[in-house]
Design a protein around this motif. Structure first.
Motif, PDB file in Angstrom:
ATOM      1  N   GLU A 270      -1.115   2.260  -7.960  1.00  0.00           N
ATOM      2  CA  GLU A 270      -1.114   3.298  -7.143  1.00  0.00           C
ATOM      3  C   GLU A 270      -2.041   3.211  -6.292  1.00  0.00           C
ATOM      4  O   GLU A 270      -2.023   4.141  -5.365  1.00  0.00           O
ATOM      5  N   ASP A 271      -3.067   2.340  -6.238  1.00  0.00           N
ATOM      6  CA  ASP A 271      -4.161   2.283  -5.333  1.00  0.00           C
ATOM      7  C   ASP A 271      -3.513   1.868  -3.763  1.00  0.00           C
ATOM      8  O   ASP A 271      -2.835   0.822  -3.714  1.00  0.00           O
ATOM      9  N   GLN A 272      -3.766   3.020  -2.951  1.00  0.00           N
ATOM     10  CA  GLN A 272      -3.350   2.862  -1.595  1.00  0.00           C
ATOM     11  C   GLN A 272      -4.204   2.211  -0.648  1.00  0.00           C
ATOM     12  O   GLN A 272      -3.830   2.094   0.511  1.00  0.00           O
ATOM     13  N   ALA A 273      -5.375   1.708  -1.222  1.00  0.00           N
ATOM     14  CA  ALA A 273      -6.589   1.025  -0.379  1.00  0.00           C
ATOM     15  C   ALA A 273      -5.794  -0.205   0.404  1.00  0.00           C
ATOM     16  O   ALA A 273      -4.938  -0.868  -0.155  1.00  0.00           O
ATOM     17  N   ASP A 274      -6.417  -0.629   1.392  1.00  0.00           N
ATOM     18  CA  ASP A 274      -6.348  -1.790   2.068  1.00  0.00           C
ATOM     19  C   ASP A 274      -6.831  -2.883   1.110  1.00  0.00           C
ATOM     20  O   ASP A 274      -8.114  -2.986   1.145  1.00  0.00           O
ATOM     21  N   ARG A 275      -5.774  -3.661   0.587  1.00  0.00           N
ATOM     22  CA  ARG A 275      -6.283  -4.700  -0.250  1.00  0.00           C
ATOM     23  C   ARG A 275      -5.229  -5.718  -0.434  1.00  0.00           C
ATOM     24  O   ARG A 275      -4.363  -5.727   0.082  1.00  0.00           O
ATOM     25  N   PRO A 276      -5.661  -6.962  -0.997  1.00  0.00           N
ATOM     26  CA  PRO A 276      -4.516  -8.022  -1.271  1.00  0.00           C
ATOM     27  C   PRO A 276      -3.590  -7.407  -2.053  1.00  0.00           C
ATOM     28  O   PRO A 276      -3.689  -6.623  -3.276  1.00  0.00           O
ATOM     29  N   LEU A 277      -2.252  -7.754  -1.747  1.00  0.00           N
ATOM     30  CA  LEU A 277      -1.051  -7.111  -2.547  1.00  0.00           C
ATOM     31  C   LEU A 277      -0.289  -8.214  -3.263  1.00  0.00           C
ATOM     32  O   LEU A 277       0.826  -8.066  -3.481  1.00  0.00           O
ATOM     33  N   THR A 278      -0.989  -9.337  -3.282  1.00  0.00           N
ATOM     34  CA  THR A 278      -0.351 -10.486  -3.876  1.00  0.00           C
ATOM     35  C   THR A 278       0.116 -10.226  -5.354  1.00  0.00           C
ATOM     36  O   THR A 278       1.474 -10.482  -5.730  1.00  0.00           O
TER      37      THR A 278
END
Length: 123
Positions: free
Chosen positions: A94-102
């Motif tokens: 659910e984390d909508q932060a800008d982060r790696p999405l791999t």
């Protein structure tokens, strides 16, 4: 944007893997034979294309779920697509932060097999 780059690269792979394996030929036995089966190459290209396609659909699913979560718009479980999205909601972070999405893309791509059960159950 990184999802778009990953999906774009996978689409490039799909384009490359879609070239017919039989376009080439091989000269065998010092020119005595000029035929060779490219069935194994075609099978490998098909497997690679399936992997690239899964990556594209995984990216699309992650982007869709993230966009729907931003709009606070949950899936409608009355429809097969709603049940598929409901499943995606339950397993994707659910984390909508800008982060790696791999990890999200890998998880989303793995859901494709479970989606077929949803579609079969709706027929």
């Amino acid at each position: 944007m990184i999802l778009e780059y990953a999906a774009g690269a996978a689409l490039g792979d799909l384009r490359a893997f879609s070239a017919p394996a039989s376009l080439g030929h091989a000269v065998l036995s010092r020119g005595v034979e000029e035929q060779a089966s490219f069935a194994s190459l075609a099978a490998r290209q098909t497997l690679r294309a399936c992997g690239a396609y899964r990556l594209v659909v995984g990216c699309e699913l992650v982007a869709a779920v993230r966009a729907l979560r931003q709009r606070d718009h949950g899936p409608d479980p009355a429809l097969p697509v709603g049940r598929a999205l409901e499943l995606a909601y339950s397993v994707l972070d659910e984390d909508q932060a800008d982060r790696p999405l791999t990890g999200d893309v890998t998880t989303a791509a793995a859901l494709l097999d479970r989606f077929t059960d949803i579609w079969r159950g709706s027929e």
